[in-house]
Design a protein around this motif. Structure first.
Motif, PDB file in Angstrom:
ATOM      1  N   LEU A 182       8.506   9.411  -2.125  1.00 52.35           N
ATOM      2  CA  LEU A 182       8.145   9.612  -0.721  1.00 52.35           C
ATOM      3  C   LEU A 182       7.164   8.561  -0.203  1.00 52.35           C
ATOM      4  N   LEU A 183       6.438   7.904  -1.096  1.00 51.10           N
ATOM      5  CA  LEU A 183       5.467   6.889  -0.674  1.00 51.10           C
ATOM      6  C   LEU A 183       5.352   5.813  -1.742  1.00 51.10           C
ATOM      7  N   SER A 184       4.682   4.727  -1.358  1.00 44.65           N
ATOM      8  CA  SER A 184       4.418   3.623  -2.288  1.00 44.65           C
ATOM      9  C   SER A 184       2.916   3.417  -2.412  1.00 44.65           C
ATOM     10  N   ILE A 185       2.435   3.348  -3.628  1.00 51.10           N
ATOM     11  CA  ILE A 185       1.010   3.076  -3.866  1.00 51.10           C
ATOM     12  C   ILE A 185       0.744   1.575  -3.787  1.00 51.10           C
ATOM     13  N   GLU A 186       1.786   0.755  -4.001  1.00 54.39           N
ATOM     14  CA  GLU A 186       1.620  -0.705  -4.059  1.00 54.39           C
ATOM     15  C   GLU A 186       1.639  -1.372  -2.690  1.00 54.39           C
ATOM     16  N   GLU A 187       2.306  -0.771  -1.701  1.00 57.00           N
ATOM     17  CA  GLU A 187       2.426  -1.387  -0.373  1.00 57.00           C
ATOM     18  C   GLU A 187       1.846  -0.435   0.663  1.00 57.00           C
ATOM     19  N   VAL A 188       0.723  -0.834   1.274  1.00 57.12           N
ATOM     20  CA  VAL A 188      -0.001   0.091   2.157  1.00 57.12           C
ATOM     21  C   VAL A 188      -0.361  -0.556   3.491  1.00 57.12           C
ATOM     22  N   ASN A 189      -0.515   0.302   4.500  1.00 52.38           N
ATOM     23  CA  ASN A 189      -1.022  -0.100   5.817  1.00 52.38           C
ATOM     24  C   ASN A 189      -2.427   0.472   5.961  1.00 52.38           C
ATOM     25  N   THR A 190      -3.371  -0.358   6.359  1.00 56.71           N
ATOM     26  CA  THR A 190      -4.770   0.072   6.420  1.00 56.71           C
ATOM     27  C   THR A 190      -5.294   0.012   7.852  1.00 56.71           C
ATOM     28  N   ASP A 191      -6.049   1.049   8.220  1.00 58.53           N
ATOM     29  CA  ASP A 191      -6.678   1.081   9.540  1.00 58.53           C
ATOM     30  C   ASP A 191      -7.852   2.059   9.492  1.00 58.53           C
ATOM     31  N   GLY A 192      -8.660   2.042  10.548  1.00 58.46           N
ATOM     32  CA  GLY A 192      -9.816   2.929  10.610  1.00 58.46           C
ATOM     33  C   GLY A 192      -9.923   3.598  11.961  1.00 58.46           C
ATOM     34  N   THR A 193     -10.657   4.694  11.988  1.00 62.89           N
ATOM     35  CA  THR A 193     -10.949   5.383  13.242  1.00 62.89           C
ATOM     36  C   THR A 193     -12.345   5.967  13.153  1.00 62.89           C
TER      37      THR A 193
ATOM     38  N   SER B  41      -5.457   4.230   4.032  1.00 59.71           N
ATOM     39  CA  SER B  41      -4.280   3.408   3.763  1.00 59.71           C
ATOM     40  C   SER B  41      -3.097   4.351   3.701  1.00 59.71           C
ATOM     41  N   THR B  42      -2.009   4.003   4.379  1.00 59.92           N
ATOM     42  CA  THR B  42      -0.851   4.892   4.439  1.00 59.92           C
ATOM     43  C   THR B  42       0.415   4.205   3.958  1.00 59.92           C
ATOM     44  N   SER B  43       1.382   5.024   3.610  1.00 55.12           N
ATOM     45  CA  SER B  43       2.731   4.567   3.260  1.00 55.12           C
ATOM     46  C   SER B  43       3.693   5.645   3.731  1.00 55.12           C
ATOM     47  N   ASN B  44       4.592   5.293   4.650  1.00 52.06           N
ATOM     48  CA  ASN B  44       5.526   6.261   5.249  1.00 52.06           C
ATOM     49  C   ASN B  44       4.792   7.451   5.868  1.00 52.06           C
TER      50      ASN B  44
ATOM     51  N   ARG C 146       6.969  -6.107   8.977  1.00 53.46           N
ATOM     52  CA  ARG C 146       5.850  -5.286   8.485  1.00 53.46           C
ATOM     53  C   ARG C 146       4.846  -4.993   9.599  1.00 53.46           C
ATOM     54  N   ARG C 147       4.622  -5.958  10.494  1.00 56.45           N
ATOM     55  CA  ARG C 147       3.704  -5.721  11.616  1.00 56.45           C
ATOM     56  C   ARG C 147       4.237  -4.634  12.538  1.00 56.45           C
ATOM     57  N   LYS C 148       5.546  -4.637  12.769  1.00 50.43           N
ATOM     58  CA  LYS C 148       6.162  -3.600  13.602  1.00 50.43           C
ATOM     59  C   LYS C 148       6.019  -2.235  12.938  1.00 50.43           C
ATOM     60  N   LYS C 149       6.225  -2.193  11.633  1.00 55.07           N
ATOM     61  CA  LYS C 149       6.181  -0.917  10.909  1.00 55.07           C
ATOM     62  C   LYS C 149       4.763  -0.344  10.894  1.00 55.07           C
ATOM     63  N   ARG C 150       3.760  -1.219  10.796  1.00 57.11           N
ATOM     64  CA  ARG C 150       2.374  -0.740  10.742  1.00 57.11           C
ATOM     65  C   ARG C 150       2.021   0.098  11.969  1.00 57.11           C
ATOM     66  N   CYS C 151       2.525  -0.297  13.123  1.00 59.15           N
ATOM     67  CA  CYS C 151       2.199   0.398  14.371  1.00 59.15           C
ATOM     68  C   CYS C 151       2.673   1.847  14.368  1.00 59.15           C
ATOM     69  N   PHE C 152       3.785   2.143  13.675  1.00 54.82           N
ATOM     70  CA  PHE C 152       4.237   3.542  13.656  1.00 54.82           C
ATOM     71  C   PHE C 152       4.102   4.157  12.264  1.00 54.82           C
ATOM     72  N   ASP C 153       3.157   3.612  11.486  1.00 54.66           N
ATOM     73  CA  ASP C 153       2.873   4.201  10.177  1.00 54.66           C
ATOM     74  C   ASP C 153       1.452   4.738  10.121  1.00 54.66           C
ATOM     75  N   VAL C 154       0.459   3.845  10.193  1.00 58.13           N
ATOM     76  CA  VAL C 154      -0.928   4.289  10.040  1.00 58.13           C
ATOM     77  C   VAL C 154      -1.500   4.875  11.333  1.00 58.13           C
ATOM     78  N   GLU C 155      -1.177   4.290  12.477  1.00 56.27           N
ATOM     79  CA  GLU C 155      -1.764   4.771  13.733  1.00 56.27           C
ATOM     80  C   GLU C 155      -1.286   6.175  14.118  1.00 56.27           C
TER      81      GLU C 155
END
Length: 511
Positions: A135-146, A288-291, A461-470
């Motif tokens: 369901l997720l990947s530990i090796e490939e992540v999107n990182t953001d903060g709030t 950090s998120t994945s899917n 990957r930039r496109k995917k980040r917008c609808f993954d971590v945010e």
């Protein structure tokens, strides 16, 4: 003629069932509560058992309490009192707790004390189980903060600038009284050499106040205003300087904190209902998120995302044994220090730098034709060519330290004659010959980042980040109403956010 009456289903509260239904029958097969139960049954709760004493009266089973607490966060029930009430009212919690009824003190103590050293392990086990299911990947992540508001009074604040201003005033006042004492001192009772009051501490203040009282107190002919000032200084300064030093010890590198939660820093909140960017005590939460599953989380008192990446990556390594292979993040993380860190860890970094988005705009590229990054560099002669075609000679190398202590190396180049240049004033605003500072290492790292970000993989990957971590943050804050911490202190806030992340992952799995 017979009157027709409406037909109703049978309703008899005293009806006795020959075979009463069990709680198991009342829970739908696809209900999220079953996911919570299934996942927590698979976890290793050995770290949790260490929080209990062998002797003493029996306790509620930690596995049951963990299920109750996590399901509470899954269903937006964050209050221990509401959870205790739900254990007697909700079929789902009755089923999870096996008809146990822990009170709110038990639930609160379990969350704040028992889970303290075990929750990170529980979170990591959940992530590993989800990774095994693909369901997720530990090796490939999107990182953001709030930024999330702390449970602290926004009017009980302490500011570093205010402390510095007050200490400066104290120094000036002591200096004035000292100078007066020097003027009126007799030849037999001369003042010693005046201390430097630009920086003061408790020992210097105490020694100065004691000496001034010795030289001036009780003497005749002393100015009344000076006497009044000395009296005020003697009464307040020794206590105030101790208070300021204690506050500075709490502040450390921060600019502010709240007295009701000293770990919370004043930050601008995007979700401020007044829409005026009000400063409120809060914490900078990094994930950090994945899917849309949360793989890693850290809590910071620093409001700037740039300075959080090092600790965030260190936590990822501590949890899973190595740094992620791929990390995608926005321009808030694009510093030389972070690029170097990711390069050392051999992490492929799809991380924007500050001007990346503007550089993609053709209007911006034509707006600043004389910027240092637009000048031609002659590698053989180690010089830049100014807009008029004249060489800018290398004049030396310097260093600059960032707020985090990272040292940058800058090469400096100077134009030969700007005085009679027709572009003088348009090319630069300085009075003398133009000097530019070049950070070659940062330029190299930016070029590397630009190549990755503009590649086909980088764009995807930039496109995917917008609808993954945010959206993960949006779901937690908007859909599930978690906009303010209930507990105080960074340690307990980290516990609370850990429960939020586990609940988010189990909600996502159930969906």
């Amino acid at each position: 003629m017979a009157i027709k009456l409406p037909v109703f289903k049978p309703y008899n509260q005293q009806q006795i069932l020959a075979l009463p239904p069990s709680l198991e029958e009342l829970i739908p097969a696809t209900h999220p509560v079953r996911v919570v139960n299934e996942v927590i049954n698979k976890l290793n709760i050995e770290p949790l058992l260490k929080a209990y004493k062998i002797r003493g009266s029996s306790s509620y089973h930690p596995q049951m309490l963990l299920k109750v607490l996590v399901y509470g966060y899954v269903t937006n029930t964050y209050s221990s009192r509401k959870l205790a009430a739900a254990c007697k009212e909700s079929v789902y919690l009755m089923w999870l707790s096996s008809m146990s009824y822990p009170d709110h003190n038990t639930i609160n103590r379990f969350r704040g004390v028992r889970l303290k050293n075990a929750l990170r392990s529980v979170f990591e086990d959940v992530v590993k189980l989800l990774a095994e299911e693909g369901l997720l990947s530990i090796e490939e992540v999107n990182t953001d903060g709030t930024k999330i508001e702390a449970n602290a009074n926004k009017y009980t604040f302490v500011w570093k600038k205010a402390i510095a201003t007050n200490k400066e005033k104290m120094g000036k006042q002591l200096d004035e009284i000292w100078q007066y004492a020097q003027k009126v001192a007799s030849d037999e009772d001369k003042m010693p050499e005046q201390p430097d009051f630009t920086t003061i501490d408790s020992s210097k203040v105490n020694a100065t106040v004691e000496l001034l009282n010795e030289k001036l107190a009780g003497k005749e002919g002393i100015d009344k205003k000076v006497k009044a000032k000395l009296k005020y200084v003697t009464k307040h300064y020794p206590l105030n300087i101790v208070k300021y030093e204690q506050q500075e010890a709490i502040l450390k590198e921060r600019n502010s904190y709240s007295k009701t939660d000293p770990d919370a820093t004043f930050m601008r909140m995007k979700e401020d209902h007044m829409k005026n960017g009000q400063l409120k005590p809060g914490y900078n939460v990094q994930i950090s998120t994945s899917n849309q599953f949360i793989v890693n989380y850290t809590i910071h008192s620093n409001p700037t995302d740039t300075n959080t990446l090092s600790a965030h990556l260190a936590q990822h390594e501590a949890s899973f044994g190595k740094a992620p292979q791929v990390l995608i993040a926005d321009a808030g993380y694009g510093s030389e220090e972070n690029y170097m860190l990711l390069e050392q860890k051999q992490t492929t970094a799809f991380v924007k730098y500050g001007m990346f988005d503007k550089e993609q705009n053709e209007t911006h590229n034509t707006k600043h034709p004389f910027a240092a990054n637009k000048l031609f560099y002659n590698q053989e002669k180690d010089c830049y060519i100014c807009p008029m075609g004249q060489p800018m000679d290398y004049i030396g190398t310097g260093t600059r330290e960032t707020s985090t202590g990272f040292e940058q190396t800058l090469k400096r180049y100077q134009a030969r004659n700007c005085a009679n240049c027709p572009l003088n004033g348009a090319c630069h605003k300085s009075k003398g010959n133009r000097i530019i500072e070049i950070n070659e290492n940062l330029n190299r790292l930016k070029q590397k980042a630009h190549t990755l970000l503009t590649s086909e993989e980088g764009i995807e990957r930039r496109k995917k980040r917008c609808f993954d971590v945010e959206p993960t943050f949006g779901n937690i804050k908007q859909n599930h109403g978690f906009k303010r911490f209930m507990l105080r202190g960074e340690e307990k806030v980290e516990l609370e956010w850990g429960l939020v992340t586990i609940a988010q992952n189990l909600r996502k799995k159930a969906a």
